[in-house]
Design a protein around this motif. Structure first.
Motif, PDB file in Angstrom:
ATOM      1  N   LEU A  67      16.023 -17.513 -39.439  1.00 46.50           N
ATOM      2  CA  LEU A  67      15.945 -17.264 -40.883  1.00 46.50           C
ATOM      3  C   LEU A  67      16.938 -16.185 -41.296  1.00 46.50           C
ATOM      4  O   LEU A  67      17.639 -16.329 -42.307  1.00 46.50           O
ATOM      5  N   TYR A  68      17.023 -15.131 -40.518  1.00 49.61           N
ATOM      6  CA  TYR A  68      17.972 -14.056 -40.812  1.00 49.61           C
ATOM      7  C   TYR A  68      19.408 -14.592 -40.835  1.00 49.61           C
ATOM      8  O   TYR A  68      20.171 -14.317 -41.747  1.00 49.61           O
ATOM      9  N   ASN A  69      19.743 -15.376 -39.815  1.00 48.91           N
ATOM     10  CA  ASN A  69      21.094 -15.939 -39.743  1.00 48.91           C
ATOM     11  C   ASN A  69      21.372 -16.870 -40.923  1.00 48.91           C
ATOM     12  O   ASN A  69      22.468 -16.856 -41.487  1.00 48.91           O
ATOM     13  N   ALA A  70      20.391 -17.663 -41.304  1.00 53.74           N
ATOM     14  CA  ALA A  70      20.574 -18.571 -42.441  1.00 53.74           C
ATOM     15  C   ALA A  70      20.758 -17.786 -43.737  1.00 53.74           C
ATOM     16  O   ALA A  70      21.602 -18.142 -44.566  1.00 53.74           O
ATOM     17  N   LEU A  71      19.983 -16.743 -43.911  1.00 51.08           N
ATOM     18  CA  LEU A  71      20.098 -15.946 -45.129  1.00 51.08           C
ATOM     19  C   LEU A  71      21.438 -15.226 -45.205  1.00 51.08           C
ATOM     20  O   LEU A  71      22.080 -15.195 -46.263  1.00 51.08           O
ATOM     21  N   THR A  72      21.854 -14.640 -44.097  1.00 48.56           N
ATOM     22  CA  THR A  72      23.139 -13.937 -44.121  1.00 48.56           C
ATOM     23  C   THR A  72      24.301 -14.920 -44.280  1.00 48.56           C
ATOM     24  O   THR A  72      25.305 -14.587 -44.909  1.00 48.56           O
ATOM     25  N   ALA A  73      24.145 -16.128 -43.737  1.00 49.91           N
ATOM     26  CA  ALA A  73      25.180 -17.150 -43.919  1.00 49.91           C
ATOM     27  C   ALA A  73      25.265 -17.590 -45.383  1.00 49.91           C
ATOM     28  O   ALA A  73      26.313 -18.042 -45.843  1.00 49.91           O
ATOM     29  N   ALA A  74      24.148 -17.450 -46.103  1.00 50.17           N
ATOM     30  CA  ALA A  74      24.124 -17.805 -47.530  1.00 50.17           C
ATOM     31  C   ALA A  74      24.480 -16.594 -48.400  1.00 50.17           C
ATOM     32  O   ALA A  74      24.143 -16.564 -49.586  1.00 50.17           O
TER      33      ALA A  74
END
Length: 71
Positions: free
Chosen positions: A7-14
Motif C-alpha cells: 500500500l505504501y509503495n502504491a501510494l508513493t507511486a501515485a
C-alpha cells in the motif's frame, strides 16, 4: 506487513507524499488490528458457543425429565 508495504509503495507511486502514505498505512494497520478477528479469536468464539449450546441442551433435557416426572 506485506500489505502495508504494498500500500505504501502504491501510494508513493501515485505521488502521495511519503509522510501521508505512511500515515495511511499506520491507520489501516491499527484499524485492522482492532477490528479483524484472527484464527485464534474465531477458535475461542467457537469454543464459547459450543459450551453455551451444550449447557442449553443439558438444561432443556433436565427440564424435560422434570416435567415428565411430574406427569
Amino acid at each position: 506487513m506485506k500489505l502495508g508495504l504494498a500500500l505504501y509503495n502504491a501510494l508513493t507511486a501515485a505521488n502521495v507524499p511519503a509522510d501521508k502514505a505512511e500515515a495511511v498505512v499506520d491507520a489501516l494497520e491499527a484499524e485492522m488490528q482492532n477490528q479483524l478477528a484472527t484464527k485464534h479469536d474465531l477458535a475461542q468464539l467457537e469454543l464459547r458457543l459450543y459450551r453455551a449450546l451444550l449447557i442449553q441442551t443439558l438444561t432443556l433435557a433436565g427440564l424435560m425429565v422434570a416435567i415428565i416426572k411430574l406427569l
